[in-house]
Design a protein around this motif. Structure first.
Motif, PDB file in Angstrom:
ATOM      1  N   THR A 239     -27.185 -50.551 -40.492  1.00 46.99           N
ATOM      2  CA  THR A 239     -27.407 -49.508 -41.506  1.00 46.99           C
ATOM      3  C   THR A 239     -26.966 -48.127 -41.033  1.00 46.99           C
ATOM      4  O   THR A 239     -26.871 -47.197 -41.853  1.00 46.99           O
ATOM      5  CB  THR A 239     -28.900 -49.448 -41.885  1.00 46.99           C
ATOM      6  N   ASP A 240     -26.722 -47.972 -39.759  1.00 39.79           N
ATOM      7  CA  ASP A 240     -26.319 -46.679 -39.206  1.00 39.79           C
ATOM      8  C   ASP A 240     -24.792 -46.610 -39.160  1.00 39.79           C
ATOM      9  O   ASP A 240     -24.166 -47.224 -38.298  1.00 39.79           O
ATOM     10  CB  ASP A 240     -26.915 -46.501 -37.813  1.00 39.79           C
ATOM     11  N   SER A 241     -24.196 -45.856 -40.066  1.00 45.61           N
ATOM     12  CA  SER A 241     -22.738 -45.774 -40.133  1.00 45.61           C
ATOM     13  C   SER A 241     -22.143 -44.937 -39.006  1.00 45.61           C
ATOM     14  O   SER A 241     -20.916 -44.848 -38.882  1.00 45.61           O
ATOM     15  CB  SER A 241     -22.302 -45.200 -41.487  1.00 45.61           C
TER      16      SER A 241
ATOM     17  N   VAL B  61      -5.613 -37.034 -26.247  1.00 41.19           N
ATOM     18  CA  VAL B  61      -6.476 -37.435 -27.353  1.00 41.19           C
ATOM     19  C   VAL B  61      -6.641 -38.941 -27.380  1.00 41.19           C
ATOM     20  O   VAL B  61      -5.745 -39.685 -26.961  1.00 41.19           O
ATOM     21  CB  VAL B  61      -5.890 -36.934 -28.695  1.00 41.19           C
ATOM     22  N   THR B  62      -7.799 -39.402 -27.836  1.00 43.66           N
ATOM     23  CA  THR B  62      -7.975 -40.804 -28.185  1.00 43.66           C
ATOM     24  C   THR B  62      -8.593 -40.848 -29.567  1.00 43.66           C
ATOM     25  O   THR B  62      -9.505 -40.067 -29.876  1.00 43.66           O
ATOM     26  CB  THR B  62      -8.838 -41.559 -27.153  1.00 43.66           C
ATOM     27  N   CYS B  63      -8.079 -41.733 -30.411  1.00 41.56           N
ATOM     28  CA  CYS B  63      -8.448 -41.758 -31.830  1.00 41.56           C
ATOM     29  C   CYS B  63      -9.070 -43.106 -32.196  1.00 41.56           C
ATOM     30  O   CYS B  63      -8.517 -44.159 -31.871  1.00 41.56           O
ATOM     31  CB  CYS B  63      -7.217 -41.525 -32.694  1.00 41.56           C
ATOM     32  N   LEU B  64     -10.196 -43.043 -32.877  1.00 41.24           N
ATOM     33  CA  LEU B  64     -10.884 -44.238 -33.336  1.00 41.24           C
ATOM     34  C   LEU B  64     -11.264 -44.051 -34.800  1.00 41.24           C
ATOM     35  O   LEU B  64     -11.177 -42.944 -35.335  1.00 41.24           O
ATOM     36  CB  LEU B  64     -12.124 -44.512 -32.483  1.00 41.24           C
ATOM     37  N   THR B  65     -11.689 -45.131 -35.437  1.00 37.28           N
ATOM     38  CA  THR B  65     -12.125 -45.031 -36.820  1.00 37.28           C
ATOM     39  C   THR B  65     -13.612 -45.344 -36.919  1.00 37.28           C
ATOM     40  O   THR B  65     -14.212 -45.871 -35.978  1.00 37.28           O
ATOM     41  CB  THR B  65     -11.307 -45.961 -37.736  1.00 37.28           C
ATOM     42  N   ARG B  66     -14.202 -45.012 -38.077  1.00 35.10           N
ATOM     43  CA  ARG B  66     -15.653 -45.121 -38.256  1.00 35.10           C
ATOM     44  C   ARG B  66     -15.987 -46.012 -39.447  1.00 35.10           C
ATOM     45  O   ARG B  66     -15.143 -46.319 -40.278  1.00 35.10           O
ATOM     46  CB  ARG B  66     -16.251 -43.733 -38.512  1.00 35.10           C
ATOM     47  N   ASP B  67     -17.258 -46.387 -39.533  1.00 36.11           N
ATOM     48  CA  ASP B  67     -17.766 -46.997 -40.753  1.00 36.11           C
ATOM     49  C   ASP B  67     -17.868 -45.926 -41.831  1.00 36.11           C
ATOM     50  O   ASP B  67     -18.025 -44.735 -41.534  1.00 36.11           O
ATOM     51  CB  ASP B  67     -19.148 -47.610 -40.525  1.00 36.11           C
ATOM     52  N   THR B  68     -17.814 -46.351 -43.065  1.00 30.57           N
ATOM     53  CA  THR B  68     -17.979 -45.441 -44.191  1.00 30.57           C
ATOM     54  C   THR B  68     -19.367 -45.632 -44.786  1.00 30.57           C
ATOM     55  O   THR B  68     -19.679 -46.690 -45.337  1.00 30.57           O
ATOM     56  CB  THR B  68     -16.913 -45.700 -45.272  1.00 30.57           C
ATOM     57  N   GLY B  69     -20.208 -44.624 -44.627  1.00 27.92           N
ATOM     58  CA  GLY B  69     -21.571 -44.741 -45.135  1.00 27.92           C
ATOM     59  C   GLY B  69     -21.661 -44.477 -46.625  1.00 27.92           C
ATOM     60  O   GLY B  69     -20.696 -44.002 -47.244  1.00 27.92           O
ATOM     61  N   PRO B  70     -22.824 -44.772 -47.219  1.00 25.13           N
ATOM     62  CA  PRO B  70     -23.967 -45.405 -46.563  1.00 25.13           C
ATOM     63  C   PRO B  70     -23.798 -46.921 -46.462  1.00 25.13           C
ATOM     64  O   PRO B  70     -23.107 -47.524 -47.273  1.00 25.13           O
ATOM     65  CB  PRO B  70     -25.128 -45.047 -47.491  1.00 25.13           C
TER      66      PRO B  70
ATOM     67  N   PHE C 218     -21.949 -57.070 -48.707  1.00 31.40           N
ATOM     68  CA  PHE C 218     -21.479 -55.921 -49.475  1.00 31.40           C
ATOM     69  C   PHE C 218     -20.853 -54.848 -48.585  1.00 31.40           C
ATOM     70  O   PHE C 218     -19.936 -54.143 -49.000  1.00 31.40           O
ATOM     71  CB  PHE C 218     -22.631 -55.320 -50.287  1.00 31.40           C
ATOM     72  N   ASP C 219     -21.355 -54.745 -47.366  1.00 36.02           N
ATOM     73  CA  ASP C 219     -20.903 -53.666 -46.479  1.00 36.02           C
ATOM     74  C   ASP C 219     -19.557 -53.944 -45.834  1.00 36.02           C
ATOM     75  O   ASP C 219     -18.955 -53.028 -45.257  1.00 36.02           O
ATOM     76  CB  ASP C 219     -21.937 -53.437 -45.364  1.00 36.02           C
ATOM     77  N   ILE C 220     -19.067 -55.168 -45.897  1.00 30.34           N
ATOM     78  CA  ILE C 220     -17.840 -55.513 -45.191  1.00 30.34           C
ATOM     79  C   ILE C 220     -16.679 -54.589 -45.567  1.00 30.34           C
ATOM     80  O   ILE C 220     -15.847 -54.237 -44.736  1.00 30.34           O
ATOM     81  CB  ILE C 220     -17.454 -56.997 -45.441  1.00 30.34           C
ATOM     82  N   PHE C 221     -16.652 -54.118 -46.815  1.00 27.47           N
ATOM     83  CA  PHE C 221     -15.559 -53.259 -47.256  1.00 27.47           C
ATOM     84  C   PHE C 221     -15.676 -51.838 -46.715  1.00 27.47           C
ATOM     85  O   PHE C 221     -14.727 -51.064 -46.796  1.00 27.47           O
ATOM     86  CB  PHE C 221     -15.509 -53.226 -48.780  1.00 27.47           C
TER      87      PHE C 221
ATOM     88  N   LYS D 227      -9.207 -64.734 -47.751  1.00 32.15           N
ATOM     89  CA  LYS D 227      -9.110 -65.788 -48.753  1.00 32.15           C
ATOM     90  C   LYS D 227      -8.791 -65.119 -50.077  1.00 32.15           C
ATOM     91  O   LYS D 227      -9.607 -64.350 -50.598  1.00 32.15           O
ATOM     92  CB  LYS D 227     -10.415 -66.577 -48.860  1.00 32.15           C
ATOM     93  N   ASN D 228      -7.615 -65.392 -50.611  1.00 27.16           N
ATOM     94  CA  ASN D 228      -7.123 -64.683 -51.798  1.00 27.16           C
ATOM     95  C   ASN D 228      -7.132 -63.182 -51.504  1.00 27.16           C
ATOM     96  O   ASN D 228      -6.478 -62.724 -50.596  1.00 27.16           O
ATOM     97  CB  ASN D 228      -7.949 -65.052 -53.032  1.00 27.16           C
ATOM     98  N   CYS D 229      -7.911 -62.400 -52.236  1.00 24.65           N
ATOM     99  CA  CYS D 229      -7.901 -60.951 -52.024  1.00 24.65           C
ATOM    100  C   CYS D 229      -9.084 -60.479 -51.191  1.00 24.65           C
ATOM    101  O   CYS D 229      -9.278 -59.272 -51.009  1.00 24.65           O
ATOM    102  CB  CYS D 229      -7.924 -60.232 -53.385  1.00 24.65           C
ATOM    103  N   SER D 230      -9.877 -61.399 -50.656  1.00 28.04           N
ATOM    104  CA  SER D 230     -11.143 -61.011 -50.030  1.00 28.04           C
ATOM    105  C   SER D 230     -11.171 -61.307 -48.542  1.00 28.04           C
ATOM    106  O   SER D 230     -10.841 -62.427 -48.114  1.00 28.04           O
ATOM    107  CB  SER D 230     -12.315 -61.743 -50.706  1.00 28.04           C
ATOM    108  N   PRO D 231     -11.588 -60.328 -47.727  1.00 29.85           N
ATOM    109  CA  PRO D 231     -11.790 -60.585 -46.298  1.00 29.85           C
ATOM    110  C   PRO D 231     -13.167 -61.199 -46.059  1.00 29.85           C
ATOM    111  O   PRO D 231     -14.123 -60.914 -46.773  1.00 29.85           O
ATOM    112  CB  PRO D 231     -11.715 -59.180 -45.694  1.00 29.85           C
ATOM    113  N   TRP D 232     -13.240 -62.044 -45.053  1.00 30.45           N
ATOM    114  CA  TRP D 232     -14.525 -62.606 -44.680  1.00 30.45           C
ATOM    115  C   TRP D 232     -14.527 -62.921 -43.201  1.00 30.45           C
ATOM    116  O   TRP D 232     -13.485 -62.925 -42.547  1.00 30.45           O
ATOM    117  CB  TRP D 232     -14.870 -63.847 -45.506  1.00 30.45           C
ATOM    118  N   PHE D 233     -15.703 -63.161 -42.656  1.00 30.09           N
ATOM    119  CA  PHE D 233     -15.853 -63.382 -41.228  1.00 30.09           C
ATOM    120  C   PHE D 233     -15.506 -64.804 -40.851  1.00 30.09           C
ATOM    121  O   PHE D 233     -15.859 -65.754 -41.544  1.00 30.09           O
ATOM    122  CB  PHE D 233     -17.290 -63.067 -40.795  1.00 30.09           C
TER     123      PHE D 233
END
Length: 270
Positions: free
Chosen positions: A6-8, A82-91, A98-101, A261-267
């Motif tokens: 839950t912590d983005s 510099v070093t560059c990383l990306t983050r989760d998008t909250g909330p 639902f949060d996978i996207f 799978k089709n248009c959807s990512p999954w684990f």
């Protein structure tokens, strides 16, 4: 890394090709701070052009724009790493379905651009632990700045009263001298100079560390237990998976994979 998150702000993500991960990052257990001019953004890669300003009626005609732009831009860029990383998008809700996207490891364009067209991997770091590692290894030697990148589109016609990051204040320059002016200008304008990009980059949701070194030679930070996870791309080969699993054996790294799978990512729970 996947369930009940839950912590983005907890995790940061670094996409790379499998060969780099195997031969360098995971083998040496280090993360590189590389030359600022080595990024793929023209704002960062190319030299900056500065104007002059005075509040005290000083003679601006004696200053050569190209000469001083080359000096100030070079001082700011040629020794900056510099070093560059990306983050989760909250909330985040904590429900991985639902949060996978919103997760930083599930960005198809970044997999294509930085993760070897889905054949690479995405490294998952605990942000606080990585900050501690960088503070311990780099900050005692060189100034370090960190934070999220802001995304703003700024036109070529600037308001010189508001947008002074590309304006040399000759009053301060003549009073303080070049060396001190560099520090003063950096202290005042570092956010716009090093932590701002056009909105076209906004979906990268970037977090970065910037340090001002003595040369353009990269620095390597031993990340230790800051690496908490690794995500395989949809096309990562079985050979590369096995090599990476061996390198991370007994190091507390959670491994996962993505499948489309089709248009959807999954684990890939395997």
């Amino acid at each position: 890394m996947i369930m009940n998150v839950t912590d983005s702000n907890k995790y940061l993500y670094h996409y790379t090709d499998a060969g780099t991960a195997i031969d360098w990052i995971l083998k040496d257990r280090t993360l590189k701070l590389g030359p600022y001019t080595g990024t793929n953004d023209p704002k960062e890669r190319k030299g900056w052009l500065f104007d002059f300003g005075t509040n005290e009626g000083r003679d601006l005609g004696k200053y050569d724009r190209n000469e001083y732009s080359s000096w100030l831009s070079g001082e700011f860029k040629n020794k900056t790493l510099v070093t560059c990383l990306t983050r989760d998008t909250g909330p985040l809700t904590g429900n991985h379905m639902f949060d996978i996207f919103k997760r930083g490891f599930c960005k198809p364009r970044m997999w294509a651009q930085y993760g070897d067209k889905h054949r690479g991997v995405c490294l998952v770091f605990d942000r606080e632990r990585l900050q501690q590692r960088i503070d311990a290894q780099v900050a005692p030697r060189f100034p370090v700045l960190s934070g999220p990148v802001e995304y703003v589109d700024r036109g070529i016609a600037r308001d010189l009263f508001e947008d002074q990051q590309y304006l040399i204040n000759v009053d301060v320059l003549e009073t303080e001298g070049k060396e001190e002016y560099l520090l003063l200008h950096l202290h005042k304008h570092y956010q716009r100079l090093f932590f701002e990009k056009m909105t076209d980059w906004k979906d990268e949701n970037e977090w970065r560390w910037v340090t001002f070194s003595e040369s353009a030679e990269p620095l390597y930070v031993r990340f230790g237990n800051a690496l908490v996870g690794l995500v395989f791309g949809d096309e990562t080969t079985q050979e590369h998976r096995e090599q990476i699993l061996a390198l991370n054996h007994n190091r507390g790294v959670h491994h996962e994979g993505l499948r489309w799978k089709n248009c959807s990512p999954w684990f890939d729970w395997k």
